[in-house]
Design an enzyme around this catalytic site. Structure first.
Site, PDB file in Angstrom:
ATOM      1  N   HIS A 141      32.280  35.941  30.443  1.00 18.98           N
ATOM      2  CA  HIS A 141      32.123  37.240  29.444  1.00 18.98           C
ATOM      3  C   HIS A 141      32.091  36.957  28.134  1.00 18.98           C
ATOM      4  CE1 HIS A 141      33.804  38.636  33.549  1.00 18.98           C
ATOM      5  NE2 HIS A 141      32.741  39.649  33.542  1.00 18.98           N
ATOM      6  N   ASP A 150      34.804  31.417  29.159  1.00 22.25           N
ATOM      7  CA  ASP A 150      34.746  32.689  29.980  1.00 22.25           C
ATOM      8  C   ASP A 150      33.377  32.951  30.087  1.00 22.25           C
ATOM      9  OD1 ASP A 150      37.036  35.081  31.018  1.00 22.25           O
ATOM     10  OD2 ASP A 150      34.793  35.538  30.787  1.00 22.25           O
ATOM     11  N   TYR A 203      38.682  35.101  38.833  1.00 23.84           N
ATOM     12  CA  TYR A 203      39.136  36.163  39.661  1.00 23.84           C
ATOM     13  C   TYR A 203      38.792  35.711  41.291  1.00 23.84           C
ATOM     14  CZ  TYR A 203      38.682  38.399  35.442  1.00 23.84           C
ATOM     15  OH  TYR A 203      38.819  38.772  34.230  1.00 23.84           O
ATOM     16  N   HIS A 209      38.147  40.781  25.261  1.00 21.17           N
ATOM     17  CA  HIS A 209      37.349  41.916  24.861  1.00 21.17           C
ATOM     18  C   HIS A 209      38.084  43.018  23.939  1.00 21.17           C
ATOM     19  CE1 HIS A 209      34.653  40.455  27.872  1.00 21.17           C
ATOM     20  NE2 HIS A 209      35.414  40.397  28.724  1.00 21.17           N
ATOM     21  N   ASP A 256      36.061  32.483  35.170  1.00 23.10           N
ATOM     22  CA  ASP A 256      35.132  33.256  35.724  1.00 23.10           C
ATOM     23  C   ASP A 256      33.705  32.464  35.916  1.00 23.10           C
ATOM     24  OD1 ASP A 256      35.543  36.052  33.701  1.00 23.10           O
ATOM     25  OD2 ASP A 256      35.112  33.847  33.313  1.00 23.10           O
TER      26      ASP A 256
HETATM   27  C1  LIG Z   1      38.776  38.305  30.590  1.00 21.89           C
HETATM   28  C2  LIG Z   1      37.511  38.879  31.260  1.00 21.89           C
HETATM   29  O1  LIG Z   1      36.329  38.381  30.408  1.00 21.89           O
HETATM   30  O2  LIG Z   1      37.402  38.004  32.342  1.00 21.89           O
HETATM   31  C3  LIG Z   1      37.356  40.211  31.528  1.00 21.89           C
HETATM   32  C4  LIG Z   1      36.230  40.750  32.331  1.00 21.89           C
HETATM   33  C5  LIG Z   1      35.897  42.249  32.433  1.00 21.89           C
HETATM   34  C6  LIG Z   1      34.888  42.580  33.135  1.00 21.89           C
HETATM   35  C7  LIG Z   1      34.713  44.226  33.107  1.00 21.89           C
HETATM   36  N1  LIG Z   1      33.526  44.477  34.244  1.00 21.89           N
HETATM   37  C8  LIG Z   1      34.062  44.314  35.437  1.00 21.89           C
HETATM   38  C9  LIG Z   1      32.956  44.881  36.589  1.00 21.89           C
HETATM   39  C10 LIG Z   1      33.393  44.669  38.006  1.00 21.89           C
HETATM   40  N2  LIG Z   1      32.165  44.066  38.891  1.00 21.89           N
HETATM   41 ZN   LIG Z   2      35.602  37.001  31.918  1.00 20.59          ZN
END
Ligand SMILES: CC(O)(O)CCCCCNCCCN
Ligand SMILES: [Zn+2]
Length: 664
Positions: A174, A172, A305, A135, A265
């Site tokens: 995200h 991933d 996570y 990110h 994740d």
């Molecule tokens: C490396 C990664 O892509 O796993 C980081 C993900 C960041 C998420 C930010 N929002 C989190 C909101 C909590 N519910």
């Molecule tokens: Zn992620």
């Protein structure tokens, strides 16, 4: 060559120092549980341990701006209040006095991994790092990320190792917007990402994360986004996108290096992803990448996570990087409609850039169908009550133990043919039971004791594979059709499960086998044959298997999905001298098929093709296949016949679908 594992516990020495619900899931235990799992399973000790190093300013400036680097450099000396203040300028990320040090180690670990692979010290590897990277942007931290580890690694590979084409696969859950921004105008870096999107409702809620963001200027076509507009995506959804989007384009791109933004994740149980794919799916995703770039694959940890599914997924990935056959992909029931919609949109957005997608059905009026789906999903949400309460505690079975067979590759060879090293020469003791059974079934060959010997060795070999005493095998036989019939007959009886038979060239297929699903026959040839049934699939290629691009597209978009859905306990691969298939494509086929049946692949070669014994054995031993070079546009008639075949077959075989079924 081995598998590198890069990890240093220093990267566990930072954490969230204040209350922030968005960041509380990013904890040091993510790394410790993953590394412990690798140690306890014995996987860590099978890897080549490579030390981390700190990325230098020069390394970091490959992606980030000086002002950003200078700002981050100040954080170790900040008070808690200053750190909080500094953090406020970014989104969903936190700073800590030691995070700059750890961020340099995470980036440096990725570079150590690239060096180890590019210098041939190892074949592939994994870096267990935090903070994650995908990110973070040129001048901004974001989403727990400080420096963009994989983006820096890609630039470094191009600069220091002269790599021309880097494929970045981001599994991933995200969207790695930082990676996308770094390379959207760069045709030398193909970035592929799937991500939870929910029509831009899911973090980071960017319009440019949607499928129509294909890259810019010279980089047009080199950025692939597959948005997941619903949660609950499963193994079938992931495999469909690999077979029908990522792999065809990746083989056409023909990368010199594969980097994986290995975030877990996207696995079941993760609070962020809320997906339902099981940890062992990463064994298959990894396997499907390992014949690209001559096997040069570098996996760098991103997210993940759930402290149970994360270590399981990490172990599945490292198992496969080490060459261990993947567990069988349990009950693939086909992609869901939403996934098919996303797959279709992504494929049609890329039609004009990639010849393998040129005939992907033009999206009807895409906005209408997407709106239709969106409306349906909105209604569904209302029914389920506005705020979907967090998925109740997900439970899933522990991934199956992946025991490597004592013998990896056994060969049945006629006298005088030398056995390649690291393979075991196999000849069965003349088991009278087997011999008598063969006499009954093959009276005309009973006279020819050589044939009888070969056939009884084959049957004995299949039995040893069934017991996982031997992983895979290769036989050089007089008559491939005869041998195949014999194995098919024995297997269908002895093996309670299913046999996938892949014929390349004009092998006489065993005519009289039963149509009960115990055999799935896929036959590549240049002869038109109408499709006999659900389980007998002739794939006609105009120029036979000599047209590498047509052949590879048929393997990736037809054979693999069929094979995964069929989930055989044995794969029988037979070729005849007239197939015209080039070495590279043959080794790609042999390599890719080992993702099925726990790697129990039996290859039958005709006597005259003893030159293939070596290359086939190296693929069966788990060596990466040589790249087949940039594959160009398949022949139009081949594409049309393939599309026609896929359309007919997808009624029975869900993993062949590439578009949502037109409903009402
Ligand atoms: C490396 C990664 O892509 O796993 C980081 C993900 C960041 C998420 C930010 N929002 C989190 C909101 C909590 N519910
Ligand atoms: Zn992620």
């Amino acid at each position: 060559m081995g598998t590198a594992l890069i990890y240093d516990e220093e990267m566990t020495k930072y954490k969230l120092l204040w209350v922030d619900p968005a960041c509380k899931i990013e904890v040091p235990e993510r790394l410790t549980v993953s590394y412990e799992a690798l140690k306890n399973s014995g996987l860590a000790d099978r890897c080549v341990s490579v030390p981390v190093r700190e990325a230098t300013d020069e390394d970091i400036l490959l992606v980030h701006s000086e002002e950003y680097l200078e700002a981050v450099k100040k954080t170790p000396y900040m008070t808690l209040e200053d750190l909080k203040e500094f953090t406020l300028q970014y989104g969903d990320v936190y700073f800590h006095p030691n995070i700059y040090h750890c961020a340099k180690l995470a980036a440096g670990a990725s570079l150590q991994l690239v060096d180890s692979v590019m210098t041939g010290k190892v074949r592939n590897g994994m870096a267990l790092v935090r903070p994650p990277g995908h990110h973070s942007m040129r001048s901004a931290a974001s989403g727990f990320c400080v420096f963009n580890n994989v983006a820096i690694a890609a630039q470094y590979a191009k600069l220091k190792h002269g790599v021309k084409r880097v494929l970045i696969v981001d599994w991933d859950v995200h969207h790695g917007q930082g990676v996308q921004y770094s390379f959207e105008d760069d045709p030398g870096v193909l970035y592929f990402s799937w991500h939870r999107y929910e029509h831009q409702k899911f973090w980071p809620q960017l319009r440019e994360s949607d499928y129509d963001n294909v890259g810019k200027e010279k980089g047009e076509g080199f950025n692939i986004n597959v948005p997941w507009n619903k949660v609950g995506m499963k193994n079938s959804d992931y495999l469909s996108v690999f077979c029908h989007m990522l792999l065809p384009v990746a083989y056409e791109f023909n990368p010199d290096l594969v980097l994986v933004c290995a975030g877990f994740d996207s696995a079941i149980g993760d609070p962020e992803g809320e997906m339902c794919a099981s940890p062992d799916i990463f064994a298959h995703l990894t396997h499907l990448l390992m014949n690209l770039a001559g096997g040069k694959v570098c996996a760098v940890l991103e997210g993940g996570y759930n402290l149970t599914s994360l270590p399981q997924s990490v172990c599945q990935t490292v198992h496969t990087l080490l060459g261990d056959p993947a567990p069988r992909p349990a009950n693939l029931d086909g992609p869901c409609e939403s996934a098919l919609e996303s797959l279709h949109c992504s494929r049609s957005a890329h039609r004009k850039y990639w010849s393998c997608l040129k005939h992907a059905a033009e999206h009807p009026s895409s906005d209408v169908s997407t709106k239709r789906l969106k409306l349906a999903e909105e209604e569904e949400k209302v029914e389920n009550g506005e705020e979907k309460e967090k998925a109740e505690e997900e439970v899933w079975p522990e991934p199956p133990k992946r025991v490597t067979a004592p013998v990896r590759t056994a060969l049945v060879l006629p006298d005088g043919v030398s056995c390649p090293d690291r393979c075991k020469l196999f000849s069965s003791s003349k088991d009278p039971v087997i011999v008598n059974k063969l006499r009954e079934n093959f009276p005309r060959d009973a006279a020819d004791s050589d044939a009888l010997t070969t056939l009884s060795s084959l049957v004995a070999l299949v039995e040893k594979m069934e017991k996982n005493e031997i992983c895979n095998g290769l036989a050089l036989v007089q008559d491939v059709s005869m041998a195949m019939t014999c194995v098919v007959q024995h297997a269908a009886i002895a093996l309670s499960n299913r046999v996938l038979v892949v014929c390349v060239g004009d092998v006489l297929v065993p005519a009289h086998y039963k149509e009960d699903g115990t055999i799935l026959l896929v036959h590549f040839s240049n002869k038109e044959e109408e499709q006999k049934s659900k389980y007998h699939i002739p794939v006609c290629l105009k120029k036979g298997c000599s047209d590498v691009s047509g052949f590879m597209q048929a393997v990736l978009g037809l054979l693999l999905p069929l094979g995964y859905e069929y989930d055989p306990s044995l794969v029988l691969l037979a070729r005849t001298p007239d197939s015209g298939l080039c070495d590279g494509a043959w080794q790609q086929l042999t390599g890719l098929l080992q993702g099925l049946a726990q790697g129990h692949t039996l290859v039958l070669l005709q006597e005259g093709e003893r030159a293939y014994v070596g290359p086939t054995a190296s693929s069966l031993l788990g060596e990466a296949a040589p790249s087949v070079g940039k594959i160009k546009a398949p022949l139009l008639e081949d594409v049309e016949s393939m599309e026609g075949l896929r359309t007919r077959l997808q009624v029975d075989w869900k993993l062949l679908q590439t578009t949502a079924p037109e409903t009402g």
